[in-house]
Design a protein around this motif. Sequence first.
Motif, PDB file in Angstrom:
ATOM      1  N   THR A 121      19.828  13.034  -4.663  1.00  0.00           N
ATOM      2  CA  THR A 121      19.243  13.467  -5.937  1.00  0.00           C
ATOM      3  C   THR A 121      18.690  14.883  -5.881  1.00  0.00           C
ATOM      4  OG1 THR A 121      17.039  12.629  -5.400  1.00  0.00           O
ATOM      5  CG2 THR A 121      18.583  11.090  -6.463  1.00  0.00           C
ATOM      6  N   ASP A 122      18.596  15.450  -4.683  1.00  0.00           N
ATOM      7  CA  ASP A 122      17.980  16.754  -4.439  1.00  0.00           C
ATOM      8  C   ASP A 122      16.488  16.761  -4.755  1.00  0.00           C
ATOM      9  OD1 ASP A 122      19.502  18.505  -3.019  1.00  0.00           O
ATOM     10  OD2 ASP A 122      20.240  19.629  -4.746  1.00  0.00           O
ATOM     11  N   HIS A 123      15.891  15.583  -4.784  1.00  0.00           N
ATOM     12  CA  HIS A 123      14.442  15.468  -4.978  1.00  0.00           C
ATOM     13  C   HIS A 123      13.744  15.469  -3.623  1.00  0.00           C
ATOM     14  CE1 HIS A 123      14.059  13.889  -9.309  1.00  0.00           C
ATOM     15  NE2 HIS A 123      15.233  14.482  -9.182  1.00  0.00           N
ATOM     16  N   VAL A 124      12.475  15.851  -3.636  1.00  0.00           N
ATOM     17  CA  VAL A 124      11.625  15.753  -2.457  1.00  0.00           C
ATOM     18  C   VAL A 124      10.612  14.653  -2.739  1.00  0.00           C
ATOM     19  CG1 VAL A 124       9.959  16.931  -0.975  1.00  0.00           C
ATOM     20  CG2 VAL A 124      11.948  18.176  -1.852  1.00  0.00           C
ATOM     21  N   LEU A 125      10.461  13.758  -1.780  1.00  0.00           N
ATOM     22  CA  LEU A 125       9.566  12.610  -1.922  1.00  0.00           C
ATOM     23  C   LEU A 125       8.484  12.662  -0.856  1.00  0.00           C
ATOM     24  CD1 LEU A 125      12.422   9.950  -2.089  1.00  0.00           C
ATOM     25  CD2 LEU A 125      11.368  11.109  -4.036  1.00  0.00           C
ATOM     26  N   LEU A 126       7.287  12.236  -1.226  1.00  0.00           N
ATOM     27  CA  LEU A 126       6.225  12.000  -0.255  1.00  0.00           C
ATOM     28  C   LEU A 126       6.014  10.499  -0.208  1.00  0.00           C
ATOM     29  CD1 LEU A 126       3.614  14.760  -1.169  1.00  0.00           C
ATOM     30  CD2 LEU A 126       5.277  14.770   0.682  1.00  0.00           C
ATOM     31  N   VAL A 127       5.994   9.941   0.985  1.00  0.00           N
ATOM     32  CA  VAL A 127       5.874   8.501   1.163  1.00  0.00           C
ATOM     33  C   VAL A 127       4.665   8.228   2.041  1.00  0.00           C
ATOM     34  CG1 VAL A 127       7.032   6.411   1.981  1.00  0.00           C
ATOM     35  CG2 VAL A 127       8.382   8.276   1.007  1.00  0.00           C
ATOM     36  N   GLY A 128       3.804   7.327   1.589  1.00  0.00           N
ATOM     37  CA  GLY A 128       2.633   6.975   2.375  1.00  0.00           C
ATOM     38  C   GLY A 128       1.673   6.119   1.594  1.00  0.00           C
ATOM     39  N   ASP A 129       0.515   5.927   2.169  1.00  0.00           N
ATOM     40  CA  ASP A 129      -0.547   5.162   1.538  1.00  0.00           C
ATOM     41  C   ASP A 129      -0.970   5.862   0.251  1.00  0.00           C
ATOM     42  OD1 ASP A 129      -3.803   4.906   1.353  1.00  0.00           O
ATOM     43  OD2 ASP A 129      -2.876   3.035   2.018  1.00  0.00           O
ATOM     44  N   GLU A 130      -1.112   5.092  -0.817  1.00  0.00           N
ATOM     45  CA  GLU A 130      -1.425   5.649  -2.137  1.00  0.00           C
ATOM     46  C   GLU A 130      -2.667   6.535  -2.120  1.00  0.00           C
ATOM     47  OE1 GLU A 130      -1.787   4.188  -6.766  1.00  0.00           O
ATOM     48  OE2 GLU A 130      -1.783   2.683  -5.192  1.00  0.00           O
ATOM     49  N   LYS A 131      -3.733   6.105  -1.461  1.00  0.00           N
ATOM     50  CA  LYS A 131      -4.975   6.880  -1.443  1.00  0.00           C
ATOM     51  C   LYS A 131      -4.796   8.205  -0.725  1.00  0.00           C
ATOM     52  CE  LYS A 131      -7.992   2.974  -2.002  1.00  0.00           C
ATOM     53  NZ  LYS A 131      -9.036   2.138  -1.477  1.00  0.00           N
ATOM     54  N   LYS A 132      -4.015   8.207   0.354  1.00  0.00           N
ATOM     55  CA  LYS A 132      -3.780   9.461   1.068  1.00  0.00           C
ATOM     56  C   LYS A 132      -2.929  10.407   0.241  1.00  0.00           C
ATOM     57  CE  LYS A 132      -4.624   7.807   5.630  1.00  0.00           C
ATOM     58  NZ  LYS A 132      -4.270   7.798   7.015  1.00  0.00           N
ATOM     59  N   LYS A 190       0.807  -1.213   0.000  1.00  0.00           N
ATOM     60  CA  LYS A 190       0.000   0.000   0.000  1.00  0.00           C
ATOM     61  C   LYS A 190       0.845   1.271   0.000  1.00  0.00           C
ATOM     62  CE  LYS A 190      -3.778  -2.196   2.499  1.00  0.00           C
ATOM     63  NZ  LYS A 190      -4.582  -2.166   3.719  1.00  0.00           N
ATOM     64  N   ILE A 191       2.122   1.151   0.298  1.00  0.00           N
ATOM     65  CA  ILE A 191       2.980   2.324   0.383  1.00  0.00           C
ATOM     66  C   ILE A 191       3.446   2.753  -1.002  1.00  0.00           C
ATOM     67  CG2 ILE A 191       5.189   3.196   1.235  1.00  0.00           C
ATOM     68  CD1 ILE A 191       4.815   1.464   3.684  1.00  0.00           C
ATOM     69  N   LYS A 192       3.348   4.040  -1.240  1.00  0.00           N
ATOM     70  CA  LYS A 192       3.750   4.613  -2.524  1.00  0.00           C
ATOM     71  C   LYS A 192       4.746   5.742  -2.267  1.00  0.00           C
ATOM     72  CE  LYS A 192       2.042   7.020  -6.560  1.00  0.00           C
ATOM     73  NZ  LYS A 192       1.038   7.944  -7.042  1.00  0.00           N
ATOM     74  N   VAL A 193       5.676   5.889  -3.164  1.00  0.00           N
ATOM     75  CA  VAL A 193       6.613   7.011  -3.118  1.00  0.00           C
ATOM     76  C   VAL A 193       6.249   7.952  -4.256  1.00  0.00           C
ATOM     77  CG1 VAL A 193       9.017   7.717  -3.301  1.00  0.00           C
ATOM     78  CG2 VAL A 193       8.439   5.589  -2.128  1.00  0.00           C
ATOM     79  N   ASP A 194       5.934   9.183  -3.915  1.00  0.00           N
ATOM     80  CA  ASP A 194       5.568  10.198  -4.891  1.00  0.00           C
ATOM     81  C   ASP A 194       6.735  11.174  -4.995  1.00  0.00           C
ATOM     82  OD1 ASP A 194       4.231  11.858  -6.609  1.00  0.00           O
ATOM     83  OD2 ASP A 194       2.642  12.398  -5.198  1.00  0.00           O
ATOM     84  N   ASP A 195       7.445  11.133  -6.115  1.00  0.00           N
ATOM     85  CA  ASP A 195       8.602  11.985  -6.340  1.00  0.00           C
ATOM     86  C   ASP A 195       8.127  13.341  -6.852  1.00  0.00           C
ATOM     87  OD1 ASP A 195      10.963  13.218  -7.118  1.00  0.00           O
ATOM     88  OD2 ASP A 195      11.745  11.450  -8.151  1.00  0.00           O
ATOM     89  N   LEU A 196       8.351  14.382  -6.062  1.00  0.00           N
ATOM     90  CA  LEU A 196       7.932  15.725  -6.471  1.00  0.00           C
ATOM     91  C   LEU A 196       8.950  16.380  -7.386  1.00  0.00           C
ATOM     92  CD1 LEU A 196       6.478  17.105  -3.121  1.00  0.00           C
ATOM     93  CD2 LEU A 196       5.313  15.871  -4.953  1.00  0.00           C
ATOM     94  N   GLY A 197      10.049  15.689  -7.631  1.00  0.00           N
ATOM     95  CA  GLY A 197      11.040  16.188  -8.564  1.00  0.00           C
ATOM     96  C   GLY A 197      12.174  16.919  -7.887  1.00  0.00           C
ATOM     97  N   HIS A 198      13.038  17.465  -8.717  1.00  0.00           N
ATOM     98  CA  HIS A 198      14.205  18.202  -8.232  1.00  0.00           C
ATOM     99  C   HIS A 198      13.731  19.517  -7.632  1.00  0.00           C
ATOM    100  CE1 HIS A 198      17.890  20.543  -8.225  1.00  0.00           C
ATOM    101  NE2 HIS A 198      18.532  19.383  -8.242  1.00  0.00           N
TER     102      HIS A 198
END
Length: 108
Positions: A65-76, A17-25
């Motif tokens: 990588t200087d990226h910002v990531l959001l990690v959590g449940d995909e639906k959230k 259920k965990i997803k990593v959403d890469d917001l980019g550089h």
Amino acid sequence: DLDGPKWGKNVFQVLKKIKVDDLGHMSATELQSSIPTNDAEGRGVADMNSLEKKLSVKVVFDRETDHVLLVGDEKKLEKKVFDIRNMLSHYHWRLSGTDVTFEKATSS
């Protein structure tokens, strides 16, 4: 109960259920250090930590990588983290002079 295959199956189910959403550089190293504990509007690291806890997500500043990531449940991540994205966009804009819109930050 940590014994047997049931424990492993439970961990696997949660990890799926965990997803990593890469917001980019977003100059993650500089961005993280530029976010104050609290600014004049009461936003900052303390507010971001409170939102992370409330929404059960984690903001990760990847220094390699200087990226910002959001990690959590995909639906959230899809529905509930607008405030965190908005806060990161605000501080990124202040840091670089360029606004990262929600659409740009979420397109991959």
